[in-house]
Write a protein that holds these residues in place. Structure first.
Motif, PDB file in Angstrom:
ATOM      1  N   GLU A  10       0.808  -1.227   0.000  1.00  0.00           N
ATOM      2  CA  GLU A  10       0.000   0.000   0.000  1.00  0.00           C
ATOM      3  C   GLU A  10       0.841   1.278   0.000  1.00  0.00           C
ATOM      4  OE1 GLU A  10      -2.412  -3.343   1.614  1.00  0.00           O
ATOM      5  OE2 GLU A  10      -0.443  -2.563   2.112  1.00  0.00           O
ATOM      6  N   PHE A  11       2.113   1.170   0.346  1.00  0.00           N
ATOM      7  CA  PHE A  11       2.967   2.355   0.332  1.00  0.00           C
ATOM      8  C   PHE A  11       3.260   2.744  -1.107  1.00  0.00           C
ATOM      9  CE2 PHE A  11       5.049   0.848   4.550  1.00  0.00           C
ATOM     10  CZ  PHE A  11       4.008   1.374   5.287  1.00  0.00           C
ATOM     11  N   MET A  12       3.019   4.006  -1.432  1.00  0.00           N
ATOM     12  CA  MET A  12       3.255   4.520  -2.783  1.00  0.00           C
ATOM     13  C   MET A  12       4.469   5.438  -2.842  1.00  0.00           C
ATOM     14  SD  MET A  12      -0.703   5.426  -3.724  1.00  0.00           S
ATOM     15  CE  MET A  12      -0.423   5.687  -5.462  1.00  0.00           C
ATOM     16  N   ILE A  13       4.930   5.908  -1.674  1.00  0.00           N
ATOM     17  CA  ILE A  13       6.036   6.858  -1.637  1.00  0.00           C
ATOM     18  C   ILE A  13       6.829   6.662  -0.345  1.00  0.00           C
ATOM     19  CG2 ILE A  13       4.599   8.681  -0.634  1.00  0.00           C
ATOM     20  CD1 ILE A  13       6.294  10.701  -2.331  1.00  0.00           C
ATOM     21  N   GLU A  14       8.115   6.869  -0.442  1.00  0.00           N
ATOM     22  CA  GLU A  14       9.007   6.825   0.712  1.00  0.00           C
ATOM     23  C   GLU A  14      10.031   7.943   0.519  1.00  0.00           C
ATOM     24  OE1 GLU A  14      12.108   3.709   2.848  1.00  0.00           O
ATOM     25  OE2 GLU A  14      10.397   2.916   1.725  1.00  0.00           O
ATOM     26  N   ILE A  15      10.262   8.721   1.571  1.00  0.00           N
ATOM     27  CA  ILE A  15      11.162   9.877   1.481  1.00  0.00           C
ATOM     28  C   ILE A  15      12.226   9.769   2.566  1.00  0.00           C
ATOM     29  CG2 ILE A  15      11.344  12.399   1.506  1.00  0.00           C
ATOM     30  CD1 ILE A  15       8.286  12.448   0.871  1.00  0.00           C
ATOM     31  N   GLU A  16      13.489   9.796   2.156  1.00  0.00           N
ATOM     32  CA  GLU A  16      14.582   9.775   3.137  1.00  0.00           C
ATOM     33  C   GLU A  16      15.396  11.060   3.013  1.00  0.00           C
ATOM     34  OE1 GLU A  16      18.098   7.199   0.960  1.00  0.00           O
ATOM     35  OE2 GLU A  16      16.659   6.116   2.195  1.00  0.00           O
ATOM     36  N   LEU A  17      16.004  11.454   4.132  1.00  0.00           N
ATOM     37  CA  LEU A  17      16.714  12.738   4.190  1.00  0.00           C
ATOM     38  C   LEU A  17      18.115  12.579   4.764  1.00  0.00           C
ATOM     39  CD1 LEU A  17      13.963  15.011   5.828  1.00  0.00           C
ATOM     40  CD2 LEU A  17      14.371  14.634   3.393  1.00  0.00           C
ATOM     41  N   GLU A  18      18.962  13.509   4.366  1.00  0.00           N
ATOM     42  CA  GLU A  18      20.247  13.731   5.015  1.00  0.00           C
ATOM     43  C   GLU A  18      20.269  15.189   5.440  1.00  0.00           C
ATOM     44  OE1 GLU A  18      23.773  12.374   3.029  1.00  0.00           O
ATOM     45  OE2 GLU A  18      22.750  10.602   2.269  1.00  0.00           O
ATOM     46  N   VAL A  19      20.712  15.426   6.660  1.00  0.00           N
ATOM     47  CA  VAL A  19      20.654  16.759   7.254  1.00  0.00           C
ATOM     48  C   VAL A  19      22.035  17.156   7.732  1.00  0.00           C
ATOM     49  CG1 VAL A  19      19.601  18.095   9.130  1.00  0.00           C
ATOM     50  CG2 VAL A  19      18.293  16.283   8.006  1.00  0.00           C
ATOM     51  N   HIS A  20      22.341  18.427   7.594  1.00  0.00           N
ATOM     52  CA  HIS A  20      23.562  18.980   8.180  1.00  0.00           C
ATOM     53  C   HIS A  20      23.123  20.035   9.187  1.00  0.00           C
ATOM     54  CE1 HIS A  20      27.723  20.119   8.595  1.00  0.00           C
ATOM     55  NE2 HIS A  20      27.320  21.389   8.560  1.00  0.00           N
ATOM     56  N   LYS A  21      23.387  19.742  10.458  1.00  0.00           N
ATOM     57  CA  LYS A  21      22.986  20.661  11.521  1.00  0.00           C
ATOM     58  C   LYS A  21      24.165  21.566  11.840  1.00  0.00           C
ATOM     59  CE  LYS A  21      21.609  20.782  16.335  1.00  0.00           C
ATOM     60  NZ  LYS A  21      20.306  21.183  16.653  1.00  0.00           N
ATOM     61  N   THR A  22      23.979  22.853  11.653  1.00  0.00           N
ATOM     62  CA  THR A  22      25.021  23.802  12.018  1.00  0.00           C
ATOM     63  C   THR A  22      25.000  23.969  13.516  1.00  0.00           C
ATOM     64  OG1 THR A  22      23.512  25.634  11.629  1.00  0.00           O
ATOM     65  CG2 THR A  22      24.954  25.020   9.816  1.00  0.00           C
ATOM     66  N   LYS A  23      26.157  24.299  14.064  1.00  0.00           N
ATOM     67  CA  LYS A  23      26.255  24.418  15.534  1.00  0.00           C
ATOM     68  C   LYS A  23      25.593  25.666  16.035  1.00  0.00           C
ATOM     69  CE  LYS A  23      30.293  21.616  15.960  1.00  0.00           C
ATOM     70  NZ  LYS A  23      31.509  21.354  16.609  1.00  0.00           N
TER      71      LYS A  23
END
Length: 173
Positions: free
Chosen positions: A160-173
């Motif tokens: 039933e899943f039609m979409i999947e979204i993955e992320l990469e994040v850069h957190k500034t200090k």
């Protein structure tokens, strides 16, 4: 002084200067690696895991996110309820909104927003429906869009899943 002696003298001067510059650089690098700095570096490199739905994620064998230093990797979000059941079945646009709602919860956990996202990969079983709904991303990414890929796939973890979204994040200090 003949040419040979002049050349030898200049060569020795060059080697001496190079040696002292190298020794100074090595000594400077040694000073930078104090026990306090090493301990701080190790603390920054310790993975910090986050589970959005602990029972579901343990059952499937994954962590929804991990932070190491300033980098955060977020596993693909899908449209599911807290028990892991698919939601918005057959409605790709709503599934996409549900994915972003979950991703926002994870970003907030780490003190981030979508402005901190540097890479977004989208996997979909229906690229044409995704392209129709993709304009919604302008409500998510208000400053700039991240890099990433959009991939059409034959299936995701649950039919039933039609979409999947993955992320990469850069957190500034």
């Amino acid at each position: 002084m003949n040419t040979s002696k002049l050349f030898t003298t200049l060569l020795l001067c060059f080697i001496s200067v190079s040696f002292f510059n190298y020794e100074e650089k090595v000594n400077t690098e040694i000073i930078k690696e104090t026990p306090e700095n090493i301990a701080h570096k190790q603390a920054d490199d310790t993975p910090e895991y986050f589970l959005l739905r602990p029972e579901v994620e343990k059952a499937y064998g994954y962590s929804h996110a991990v932070k190491i230093g300033n980098s955060i990797k977020i596993s693909g979000a899908v449209s599911m309820d807290d028990e892991g059941n698919p939601t918005a079945v057959g409605d790709l646009a709503q599934q996409m909104k549900n994915c972003y709602a979950d991703l926002e919860k994870i970003l907030k956990h780490y003190g981030c927003t979508f402005d901190d996202v540097v890479k977004e990969d989208v996997f979909t079983t229906d690229m044409s429906k995704f392209l129709e709904a993709a304009a919604y991303r302008t409500e998510i990414y208000k400053t700039q869009f991240p890099t990433g890929s959009w991939l059409g796939v034959t299936e995701l973890a649950v039919p039933e899943f039609m979409i999947e979204i993955e992320l990469e994040v850069h957190k500034t200090k």
